[in-house]
Write a protein that holds these residues in place. Structure first.
Motif, PDB file in Angstrom:
ATOM      1  N   ARG A   1       4.484   5.938  -5.469  1.00  0.00           N
ATOM      2  CA  ARG A   1       4.705   5.464  -6.544  1.00  0.00           C
ATOM      3  C   ARG A   1       3.786   6.831  -7.366  1.00  0.00           C
ATOM      4  NH1 ARG A   1       5.151  -0.242  -6.484  1.00  0.00           N
ATOM      5  NH2 ARG A   1       7.745  -0.240  -6.920  1.00  0.00           N
ATOM      6  N   ARG A   2       2.472   6.414  -6.723  1.00  0.00           N
ATOM      7  CA  ARG A   2       1.469   7.860  -7.243  1.00  0.00           C
ATOM      8  C   ARG A   2       1.607   9.219  -6.542  1.00  0.00           C
ATOM      9  NH1 ARG A   2      -4.298   7.148  -4.846  1.00  0.00           N
ATOM     10  NH2 ARG A   2      -3.005   7.264  -2.602  1.00  0.00           N
ATOM     11  N   VAL A   3       1.933   9.373  -6.008  1.00  0.00           N
ATOM     12  CA  VAL A   3       2.453  10.989  -5.459  1.00  0.00           C
ATOM     13  C   VAL A   3       3.754  11.257  -6.204  1.00  0.00           C
ATOM     14  CG1 VAL A   3       3.502  12.277  -3.393  1.00  0.00           C
ATOM     15  CG2 VAL A   3       1.492  10.593  -3.162  1.00  0.00           C
ATOM     16  N   TYR A   4       4.640  10.423  -6.089  1.00  0.00           N
ATOM     17  CA  TYR A   4       5.973  10.710  -6.969  1.00  0.00           C
ATOM     18  C   TYR A   4       6.232  10.386  -8.238  1.00  0.00           C
ATOM     19  CZ  TYR A   4      11.062  10.383  -8.584  1.00  0.00           C
ATOM     20  OH  TYR A   4      12.283  10.557  -9.456  1.00  0.00           O
ATOM     21  N   ALA A   5       4.842  10.338  -8.867  1.00  0.00           N
ATOM     22  CA  ALA A   5       3.939  10.881 -10.646  1.00  0.00           C
ATOM     23  C   ALA A   5       3.844  12.062 -10.759  1.00  0.00           C
ATOM     24  CB  ALA A   5       4.036   9.710 -11.247  1.00  0.00           C
ATOM     25  N   SER A   6       3.197  12.717  -9.655  1.00  0.00           N
ATOM     26  CA  SER A   6       2.630  13.385  -9.798  1.00  0.00           C
ATOM     27  C   SER A   6       3.310  14.948  -9.412  1.00  0.00           C
ATOM     28  CB  SER A   6       1.012  13.790  -9.174  1.00  0.00           C
ATOM     29  OG  SER A   6       1.461  13.721  -7.967  1.00  0.00           O
TER      30      SER A   6
ATOM     31  N   HIS B   1       2.754   1.635  -4.109  1.00  0.00           N
ATOM     32  CA  HIS B   1       1.394   2.446  -4.403  1.00  0.00           C
ATOM     33  C   HIS B   1       1.530   4.134  -3.992  1.00  0.00           C
ATOM     34  CE1 HIS B   1      -2.530   1.974  -7.018  1.00  0.00           C
ATOM     35  NE2 HIS B   1      -2.790   2.714  -5.864  1.00  0.00           N
ATOM     36  N   LYS B   2       0.994   4.486  -3.058  1.00  0.00           N
ATOM     37  CA  LYS B   2       1.016   5.573  -2.279  1.00  0.00           C
ATOM     38  C   LYS B   2       2.032   6.346  -3.200  1.00  0.00           C
ATOM     39  CE  LYS B   2      -2.892   4.825   0.651  1.00  0.00           C
ATOM     40  NZ  LYS B   2      -3.298   5.248   2.781  1.00  0.00           N
TER      41      LYS B   2
ATOM     42  N   ASP C   1       1.206  -1.543  -0.263  1.00  0.00           N
ATOM     43  CA  ASP C   1      -0.096   0.242   0.273  1.00  0.00           C
ATOM     44  C   ASP C   1       0.853   0.992  -0.204  1.00  0.00           C
ATOM     45  OD1 ASP C   1      -2.197  -1.595   0.002  1.00  0.00           O
ATOM     46  OD2 ASP C   1      -2.442  -1.611   2.173  1.00  0.00           O
TER      47      ASP C   1
END
Length: 179
Positions: free
Chosen positions: A139-144, A136-137, A133
């Motif tokens: 990678r999502r924050v890092y991408a944006s 996943h969170k 978890d």
């Protein structure tokens, strides 16, 4: 309250805190008024020195035992027993001014205990999430998140591994949990 002044314009490695100097002045004046005689100050100093020597010996013995160095451990244990004999012989100085050593030593000790207990309570209150978890969170924050362009090299004093090389495009693909 704790205004930081740098002693050099070129280098920011040395600082001056005027509040610390004023505190030290007040402490010295208080000690001069409280002790009144150098023999009382000597009592406090002797107790502080022998206490420090004994604690240092205990820590040395423990470190040598952990590192499995029996000869050094035995030697430091012998020195610690000698220091302990000096410390116990200085206990008679406690009513003659040595109590200040105990009072002053209890302040940082109390601060350390308070901090350690606070850390334990904070750790117990934290709820940890499963690794998947978190990744996943992350990678999502890092991408944006906005990224700095280019490559950075962070030299490390640990000589057992290569310096950390950071490039924004390769951080998650090559080393998702580097550390």
């Amino acid at each position: 309250m704790f205004k930081v002044d740098y002693t050099s314009v070129e280098r920011k490695s040395q600082i001056y805190l005027s509040a610390v100097n004023w505190f030290m002045l007040a402490s010295v004046i208080f000690i001069m008024i409280e002790f009144q005689e150098s023999s009382k100050l000597a009592a406090a100093y002797g107790l502080a020195v022998t206490g420090t020597m004994t604690l240092t010996g205990i820590m040395m013995t423990w470190i040598f035992a952990v590192k499995q160095m029996p000869l050094y451990s035995l030697l430091s244990l012998l020195v610690t027993f000698i220091d302990l004999a000096y410390l116990t012989s200085n206990f008679y100085k406690i009513p003659h001014g040595g109590y200040w050593s105990l009072i002053l030593a209890s302040m940082p000790f109390g601060t350390i205990i308070l901090y350690k207990e606070g850390q334990k309570r904070l750790y117990k209150m934290m709820e940890f999430m499963p690794l998947e978890d978190f990744l996943h969170k992350f990678r999502r924050v890092y991408a944006s998140a906005p990224k700095a362009g280019g490559t950075a090299l962070f030299p490390d004093q640990g000589h057992k591994r290569d310096p950390v090389l950071y490039h924004p495009d390769h951080v998650l693909s090559r080393h998702p949990l580097r550390g």
